[in-house]
Design an enzyme around this catalytic site. Structure first.
Site, PDB file in Angstrom:
ATOM      1  N   CYS A 275      -4.341   1.057  -2.226  1.00 59.50           N
ATOM      2  CA  CYS A 275      -4.233  -0.240  -1.550  1.00 59.50           C
ATOM      3  C   CYS A 275      -3.230  -1.123  -2.285  1.00 59.50           C
ATOM      4  CB  CYS A 275      -5.590  -0.932  -1.532  1.00 59.50           C
ATOM      5  SG  CYS A 275      -6.875   0.011  -0.688  1.00 59.50           S
TER       6      CYS A 275
ATOM      7  N   ASN B 221       0.830  -1.205   0.000  1.00 54.09           N
ATOM      8  CA  ASN B 221       0.000   0.000   0.000  1.00 54.09           C
ATOM      9  C   ASN B 221       0.865   1.255   0.000  1.00 54.09           C
ATOM     10  OD1 ASN B 221       0.586  -0.904   2.751  1.00 54.09           O
ATOM     11  ND2 ASN B 221      -0.878   0.598   3.517  1.00 54.09           N
TER      12      ASN B 221
ATOM     13  N   CYS C 264     -10.834  -2.575  -4.254  1.00 53.45           N
ATOM     14  CA  CYS C 264      -9.875  -3.592  -4.671  1.00 53.45           C
ATOM     15  C   CYS C 264     -10.566  -4.834  -5.223  1.00 53.45           C
ATOM     16  CB  CYS C 264      -8.956  -3.960  -3.514  1.00 53.45           C
ATOM     17  SG  CYS C 264      -7.784  -2.633  -3.147  1.00 53.45           S
TER      18      CYS C 264
ATOM     19  N   GLU D   5       0.290   5.246   0.975  1.00 54.52           N
ATOM     20  CA  GLU D   5      -0.576   6.285   1.519  1.00 54.52           C
ATOM     21  C   GLU D   5      -0.184   7.652   0.984  1.00 54.52           C
ATOM     22  OE1 GLU D   5      -1.772   4.118   5.707  1.00 54.52           O
ATOM     23  OE2 GLU D   5      -0.489   5.875   5.801  1.00 54.52           O
TER      24      GLU D   5
ATOM     25  N   GLU E  15      -3.482  -4.184  -3.249  1.00 60.96           N
ATOM     26  CA  GLU E  15      -4.080  -4.959  -4.340  1.00 60.96           C
ATOM     27  C   GLU E  15      -4.196  -4.116  -5.605  1.00 60.96           C
ATOM     28  OE1 GLU E  15      -5.096  -4.508  -1.184  1.00 60.96           O
ATOM     29  OE2 GLU E  15      -6.680  -5.942  -0.688  1.00 60.96           O
TER      30      GLU E  15
ATOM     31  N   CYS F 169     -10.664  -4.402   0.151  1.00 62.80           N
ATOM     32  CA  CYS F 169     -11.754  -3.440   0.264  1.00 62.80           C
ATOM     33  C   CYS F 169     -12.621  -3.522  -0.990  1.00 62.80           C
ATOM     34  CB  CYS F 169     -11.191  -2.026   0.456  1.00 62.80           C
ATOM     35  SG  CYS F 169     -10.447  -1.308  -1.025  1.00 62.80           S
TER      36      CYS F 169
END
Length: 148
Positions: free
Chosen positions: A57, A46, A104, A48, A59, A101
């Site tokens: 993310c 990930n 993703c 940020e 993925e 999520c």
């Protein structure tokens, strides 16, 4: 899953990828590993951003990398590991398994749909690994076939 990529190896690849996370705000490192039918594994972590909505993310980063390398379909398995990092930055999974999520799930579906696959998603927690099909995580998904 390909013969040379087993569940444990894919999980280890995701955990190793988590060490490359850029997560100064949440300190929640996530690693993802995508396995393709020829044995290729693509990993990512990930990323940020101070503008939280722009964070990516693991993925999504992995799928973007796969697409940039020319992969279209052939996705057979994904491992997702997330948690607070140890001293080396590797995620220590929390009690609950980490699942992709919603965004993703949709991004993974796009890649899988291009090859007509329903990959198994290994969602890693401290005490258990949930092995779920993408179609179980995203039933009745919207994908490329809906536009044709």
């Amino acid at each position: 899953m390909p013969m040379d990529i087993d569940r444990e190896s894919l999980i280890i690849a995701a955990q190793e990828a988590s060490a490359r996370a850029y997560a100064p705000y949440s300190r929640f490192h996530v690693g993802a590993a995508l396995a393709f039918d020829d044995g290729t594994v693509i990993t990512a972590a990930n990323v940020e951003n101070a503008s939280y909505g722009l964070s990516l993310c693991a993925e999504t980063v992995a799928v973007s990398q796969a697409m940039a390398l020319g992969w279209r379909g052939q996705l057979v398995a994904v491992a997702v590991v997330g948690g607070t990092p140890d001293d080396g930055g590797v995620a220590i999974p929390g009690a609950a398994p980490v699942t992709p999520c919603g965004r993703c799930r949709q991004v993974l579906n796009e890649l899988a749909a291009l090859g007509g696959t329903d990959p198994v998603i290994h969602c890693v927690g401290a005490e258990e690994v949930l092995d779920l099909r993408l179609s179980d995580l995203l039933p009745r998904a919207f994908g490329p076939a809906n536009l044709g």
